[in-house]
Design a protein around this motif. Structure first.
Motif, PDB file in Angstrom:
ATOM      1  N   VAL A  97     -28.684 -37.213  50.603  1.00  0.00           N
ATOM      2  CA  VAL A  97     -29.743 -38.225  50.699  1.00  0.00           C
ATOM      3  C   VAL A  97     -31.061 -37.922  50.679  1.00  0.00           C
ATOM      4  CG1 VAL A  97     -30.597 -40.297  52.010  1.00  0.00           C
ATOM      5  CG2 VAL A  97     -28.109 -40.137  51.653  1.00  0.00           C
ATOM      6  N   TYR A  98     -31.265 -36.739  51.352  1.00  0.00           N
ATOM      7  CA  TYR A  98     -32.348 -36.312  51.413  1.00  0.00           C
ATOM      8  C   TYR A  98     -33.137 -35.605  50.190  1.00  0.00           C
ATOM      9  CZ  TYR A  98     -36.454 -32.904  52.690  1.00  0.00           C
ATOM     10  OH  TYR A  98     -37.577 -32.217  53.021  1.00  0.00           O
ATOM     11  N   GLY A  99     -32.035 -34.760  49.601  1.00  0.00           N
ATOM     12  CA  GLY A  99     -32.215 -34.272  48.147  1.00  0.00           C
ATOM     13  C   GLY A  99     -32.482 -35.272  47.012  1.00  0.00           C
ATOM     14  N   LEU A 100     -31.762 -36.194  47.048  1.00  0.00           N
ATOM     15  CA  LEU A 100     -32.100 -37.093  46.040  1.00  0.00           C
ATOM     16  C   LEU A 100     -33.633 -38.204  46.251  1.00  0.00           C
ATOM     17  CD1 LEU A 100     -28.669 -39.066  45.711  1.00  0.00           C
ATOM     18  CD2 LEU A 100     -29.872 -37.666  44.253  1.00  0.00           C
ATOM     19  N   LEU A 101     -34.085 -38.130  47.570  1.00  0.00           N
ATOM     20  CA  LEU A 101     -35.158 -38.869  48.026  1.00  0.00           C
ATOM     21  C   LEU A 101     -36.396 -37.889  47.461  1.00  0.00           C
ATOM     22  CD1 LEU A 101     -34.481 -40.833  51.063  1.00  0.00           C
ATOM     23  CD2 LEU A 101     -34.845 -41.667  48.970  1.00  0.00           C
ATOM     24  N   LEU A 102     -35.877 -36.469  47.701  1.00  0.00           N
ATOM     25  CA  LEU A 102     -36.841 -35.699  47.644  1.00  0.00           C
ATOM     26  C   LEU A 102     -37.426 -35.525  45.905  1.00  0.00           C
ATOM     27  CD1 LEU A 102     -38.707 -33.265  49.134  1.00  0.00           C
ATOM     28  CD2 LEU A 102     -36.906 -31.784  48.794  1.00  0.00           C
TER      29      LEU A 102
END
Length: 182
Positions: A98-103
């Motif tokens: 999730v963090y990678g996609l949002l980043l």
């Protein structure tokens, strides 16, 4: 060998899959918000990489809180090390994704200038020309990083760091030892 591996018996009482999906999504969103807040509140001092001390602190708190909250939902509040490790690893994987996609979304659409900031920070950490490395070569190698590359780096680092926090939280919040099979 099977006797050694299957020496302990355990049952998982709670719905840990729902728990790690929920806690992982929440953790990933909070990590992205922390990076955005860092960028918004300190425009003169933007983040120099997708990972920071603030994200490590938020990640540690999130893993410890998720382990504690999951344990409090179980009958008799009894939980084994294996359950906490599964919960922590699942939370880590979901949070990293999730963090990678949002980043990736933030670096690609909202703040594309952060990619250049990250690249300049990476160049400043490299040896200079007087140390035997051509600076143009260093810039050329580093310029190849895109928003997707930085998202992968940030997500992967979050996953690796969360493994450490998972082991600590599992040791701290474990309340029951597995009985040995006879």
């Amino acid at each position: 060998m099977a006797k050694i591996i299957r020496r302990y018996q355990s049952e998982i009482y709670g719905n840990y899959r729902l728990a790690y999906a929920t806690y992982g999504v929440l953790t990933g969103i909070v990590l992205a918000i922390v990076m955005l807040l860092h960028r918004a509140l300190l425009p003169s001092n933007p983040p120099t990489s997708p990972e920071s001390f603030e994200s490590d602190v938020v990640l540690a708190v999130a893993i410890f809180v998720s382990a504690y909250r999951y344990r409090s939902t179980l009958p008799d509040k009894q939980i084994m090390l294996k359950e906490l490790l599964l919960l922590g690893m699942g939370t880590a994987i979901v949070a990293a994704i999730v963090y990678g996609l949002l980043l990736w979304l933030v670096l690609g659409a909202v703040y594309p200038d952060l990619v250049d900031t990250f690249i300049q920070q990476r160049i400043s950490l490299m040896p200079t020309a007087d140390q035997g490395v051509d600076e143009a070569l260093a810039i050329g190698k580093t310029k190849a990083y895109t928003a997707g590359d930085w998202a992968f780096i940030g997500g992967f680092r979050i996953f690796v760091i969360s493994i450490i926090f998972t082991f600590f939280s599992a040791i701290i919040f474990r309340t029951q030892k597995s009985p040995i099979k006879q």
